[in-house]
Design a protein around this motif. Structure first.
Motif, PDB file in Angstrom:
ATOM      1  N   MET A  67       0.831  -1.202   0.000  1.00 17.51           N
ATOM      2  CA  MET A  67       0.000   0.000   0.000  1.00 17.51           C
ATOM      3  C   MET A  67       0.872   1.261   0.000  1.00 17.51           C
ATOM      4  N   LEU A  68       1.905   1.251   0.853  1.00 21.35           N
ATOM      5  CA  LEU A  68       2.800   2.400   0.922  1.00 21.35           C
ATOM      6  C   LEU A  68       3.533   2.610  -0.394  1.00 21.35           C
ATOM      7  N   ASP A  69       3.957   1.517  -1.009  1.00 18.19           N
ATOM      8  CA  ASP A  69       4.671   1.611  -2.278  1.00 18.19           C
ATOM      9  C   ASP A  69       3.764   2.186  -3.356  1.00 18.19           C
ATOM     10  N   SER A  70       2.497   1.762  -3.339  1.00 20.55           N
ATOM     11  CA  SER A  70       1.546   2.229  -4.343  1.00 20.55           C
ATOM     12  C   SER A  70       1.229   3.709  -4.158  1.00 20.55           C
ATOM     13  N   PHE A  71       1.025   4.131  -2.908  1.00 19.74           N
ATOM     14  CA  PHE A  71       0.615   5.512  -2.652  1.00 19.74           C
ATOM     15  C   PHE A  71       1.768   6.490  -2.853  1.00 19.74           C
ATOM     16  N   PHE A  72       2.946   6.160  -2.321  1.00 18.17           N
ATOM     17  CA  PHE A  72       4.088   7.065  -2.381  1.00 18.17           C
ATOM     18  C   PHE A  72       5.036   6.767  -3.549  1.00 18.17           C
ATOM     19  N   LYS A  73       4.727   5.721  -4.327  1.00 22.27           N
ATOM     20  CA  LYS A  73       5.525   5.372  -5.507  1.00 22.27           C
ATOM     21  C   LYS A  73       7.001   5.186  -5.144  1.00 22.27           C
ATOM     22  N   LEU A  74       7.223   4.327  -4.162  1.00 25.47           N
ATOM     23  CA  LEU A  74       8.578   4.135  -3.645  1.00 25.47           C
ATOM     24  C   LEU A  74       9.520   3.552  -4.694  1.00 25.47           C
ATOM     25  N   GLN A  75       9.057   2.525  -5.422  1.00 23.25           N
ATOM     26  CA  GLN A  75       9.914   1.899  -6.434  1.00 23.25           C
ATOM     27  C   GLN A  75      10.251   2.878  -7.550  1.00 23.25           C
ATOM     28  N   GLU A  76       9.274   3.671  -7.935  1.00 20.82           N
ATOM     29  CA  GLU A  76       9.505   4.659  -8.992  1.00 20.82           C
ATOM     30  C   GLU A  76      10.592   5.657  -8.594  1.00 20.82           C
ATOM     31  N   HIS A  77      10.650   5.981  -7.297  1.00 19.76           N
ATOM     32  CA  HIS A  77      11.640   6.932  -6.808  1.00 19.76           C
ATOM     33  C   HIS A  77      12.893   6.237  -6.285  1.00 19.76           C
ATOM     34  N   LYS A  78      12.972   4.924  -6.525  1.00 16.98           N
ATOM     35  CA  LYS A  78      14.148   4.127  -6.152  1.00 16.98           C
ATOM     36  C   LYS A  78      14.488   4.261  -4.664  1.00 16.98           C
ATOM     37  N   THR A  79      13.473   4.055  -3.826  1.00 15.91           N
ATOM     38  CA  THR A  79      13.659   4.132  -2.386  1.00 15.91           C
ATOM     39  C   THR A  79      12.870   3.010  -1.725  1.00 15.91           C
ATOM     40  N   SER A  80      12.903   2.943  -0.407  1.00 18.19           N
ATOM     41  CA  SER A  80      12.222   1.883   0.340  1.00 18.19           C
ATOM     42  C   SER A  80      11.631   2.458   1.616  1.00 18.19           C
ATOM     43  N   VAL A  81      10.783   1.666   2.277  1.00 19.39           N
ATOM     44  CA  VAL A  81      10.182   2.114   3.528  1.00 19.39           C
ATOM     45  C   VAL A  81      11.267   2.397   4.563  1.00 19.39           C
ATOM     46  N   LYS A  82      12.250   1.513   4.649  1.00 21.44           N
ATOM     47  CA  LYS A  82      13.339   1.691   5.615  1.00 21.44           C
ATOM     48  C   LYS A  82      14.090   2.993   5.367  1.00 21.44           C
ATOM     49  N   ALA A  83      14.414   3.259   4.109  1.00 18.55           N
ATOM     50  CA  ALA A  83      15.151   4.482   3.769  1.00 18.55           C
ATOM     51  C   ALA A  83      14.338   5.730   4.106  1.00 18.55           C
ATOM     52  N   GLU A  84      13.026   5.662   3.832  1.00 17.46           N
ATOM     53  CA  GLU A  84      12.168   6.814   4.100  1.00 17.46           C
ATOM     54  C   GLU A  84      12.022   7.057   5.603  1.00 17.46           C
ATOM     55  N   VAL A  85      11.932   6.000   6.380  1.00 13.65           N
ATOM     56  CA  VAL A  85      11.826   6.144   7.834  1.00 13.65           C
ATOM     57  C   VAL A  85      13.104   6.766   8.407  1.00 13.65           C
ATOM     58  N   ILE A  86      14.238   6.271   7.959  1.00 11.84           N
ATOM     59  CA  ILE A  86      15.522   6.829   8.415  1.00 11.84           C
ATOM     60  C   ILE A  86      15.625   8.304   8.024  1.00 11.84           C
ATOM     61  N   ALA A  87      15.192   8.624   6.804  1.00 14.35           N
ATOM     62  CA  ALA A  87      15.234  10.014   6.338  1.00 14.35           C
ATOM     63  C   ALA A  87      14.314  10.895   7.176  1.00 14.35           C
ATOM     64  N   GLY A  88      13.132  10.391   7.512  1.00 19.63           N
ATOM     65  CA  GLY A  88      12.199  11.150   8.329  1.00 19.63           C
ATOM     66  C   GLY A  88      12.750  11.431   9.712  1.00 19.63           C
TER      67      GLY A  88
END
Length: 439
Positions: free
Chosen positions: A1-22
């Motif tokens: 769901m997160l990948d679909s909404f935030f387009k994580l694969q399209e932006h070449k990132t992951s949930v882990k990377a986004e959490v660390i960045a946040g």
């Protein structure tokens, strides 16, 4: 769901990377929870709920940005605009804080209208670049000057207006050491350097005696429920600028001007680092980002804080790998969770925030390198604007004098065709304001 909404694969990132960045972005900008309430409290606002107000405004604005644009950019009450709100609008111009919140509300509404209609683009292109730089640098000096005053590093003097403070005071020496410590941390690229310095100085304050105890008071608890915001929520006087138009029009203009160019500059600078700009160097969702920024200021006024804007500290999270709005969602959640540490934040002495204010001011001076030092017209415009702000304790006066100097030099050198119609009109209005004392 997160990948679909935030387009994580399209932006070449992951949930882990986004959490660390946040988490990284929050660590870099969390000082606002301490500094903003301290500054707003000087306006006479009830201080009990200001930490909660700051956190809610930051969380709401950051969520708007994440949902409207899917950009990893965080928002919070802006440094500089909060000082303008407290020290210029409320203390110098003697406008009650409820009326000042009304001005913030209409600033947000006007900013929103300019954003959705696209007029902001024409205005942004019409204002001379030198003035934009001068305003940003002037706000930096203004913030730093307030920080030095709070710590007693500078003081008033009847002969010279300002002089060196009493450095024999432990609080002043500790603040000076904190400035050095903060600079060292940032040079070493410690993302949470500013908030870490605040915490270190606060801890040292437990061991420094004053006339009424220790410099830092012992907290009643480590964790606790957030304070209520009933004293400031919807306390704004929306009709105040209409009842006192002659006294407030320049203030609203200054807020819109600063909010607009601060937001544009931050968005472009941060987005360039994240690789979000298109081939023409433009931000694809600039309209949505500006709309989120403006809406956040309206909501901030309702909650009880100064204008909300995009934070350049978002670059810290982007450097850590943040690429989507999921980074912003994490930042927003962190602001809410931080509220349960309110008892700890309430004992931080104002002096401990001096390094944060001074360092933020220094970082804002970075844009002065954009000035063409061989162009005296640009130099004069920028320097007059940046010097006037701390010396008059007013962002609006710096903006006004910058417009007048720029147009005057262009007319005097026969280069009047280089000046836009909007700039001519604004300069004329400011001249009339001073001549006829329209304030």
């Amino acid at each position: 769901m997160l990948d679909s909404f935030f387009k994580l694969q399209e932006h070449k990132t992951s949930v882990k990377a986004e959490v660390i960045a946040g988490l990284t972005t929050f660590a870099a900008m969390s000082y606002v929870l301490i500094v903003n309430p301290g500054i707003l409290g000087a306006s006479g606002m009830p201080t009990a709920g200001l930490i909660t107000v700051t956190a809610l405004a930051a969380s709401f604005g950051t969520l708007l940005m994440a949902l409207f644009t899917n950009y990893p950019i965080a928002l919070a009450p802006g440094m500089g605009l909060n000082a303008f709100f407290a020290f210029t609008v409320c203390l110098t111009r003697e406008i009650p804080w409820q009326g000042a919140l009304g001005l913030v509300f209409w600033n947000g509404i006007l900013f929103l209208l300019l954003s959705v209609t696209g007029v902001r683009t024409k205005i942004a292109e019409a204002i001379p670049h030198a003035l934009k730089v001068g305003v940003q640098c002037g706000i930096g000096l203004f913030i730093a000057f307030i920080g030095l005053q709070n710590a007693g590093l500078v003081a008033d003097n009847p002969a010279t207006l300002v002089t060196l403070g009493d450095l024999s005071q432990p609080s002043a020496l500790l603040a000076l050491a904190g400035i050095i410590f903060t600079a060292v941390l940032l040079i070493l690229r410690v993302n949470a350097g500013i908030v870490l310095s605040v915490l270190v100085i606060t801890v040292i304050g437990f061991f420094i005696p004053t006339n009424d105890g220790m410099l830092t008071k012992v907290p009643d608890a480590v964790v606790g429920l957030p304070n209520g915001i009933g004293d400031t929520f919807m306390a704004m006087d929306i009709m105040y600028p209409f009842k006192h138009f002659a006294d407030t029009w320049d203030i609203v203009f200054a807020m819109v001007f600063v909010n607009m160019f601060d937001t544009i500059g931050t968005l472009l600078g941060v987005s360039r680092r994240a690789g979000l700009l298109d081939n023409n160097g433009k931000l694809p969702k600039m309209g949505g980002a500006m709309t989120a920024d403006a809406a956040a200021s309206v909501a901030g006024a309702a909650l009880g804080t100064s204008p909300v804007t995009s934070y350049v500290e978002s670059a810290a999270g982007i450097s850590a790998g943040g690429r989507t709005g999921l980074t912003g969602v994490v930042v927003a959640l962190c602001f809410i969770l931080a509220l349960f540490l309110t008892p700890l934040m309430e004992v931080i002495p104002m002096m401990a925030t001096t390094p944060a204010l001074v360092m933020v001011g220094i970082l804002m001076m970075d844009s002065f390198r954009q000035i063409d030092f061989d162009d005296l017209a640009s130099m004069a415009t920028a320097v007059v604007a940046l010097m006037a702000m701390p010396l008059t304790f007013s962002i609006s006066e710096g903006i006004a004098l910058g417009f007048i100097v720029y147009v005057g030099i262009k007319l005097g050198t026969g280069k009047y065709r280089e000046v836009s119609k909007i700039t001519y009109v604004l300069a004329a209005i400011f001249v009339a304001r001073y001549v006829f004392d329209l304030k």
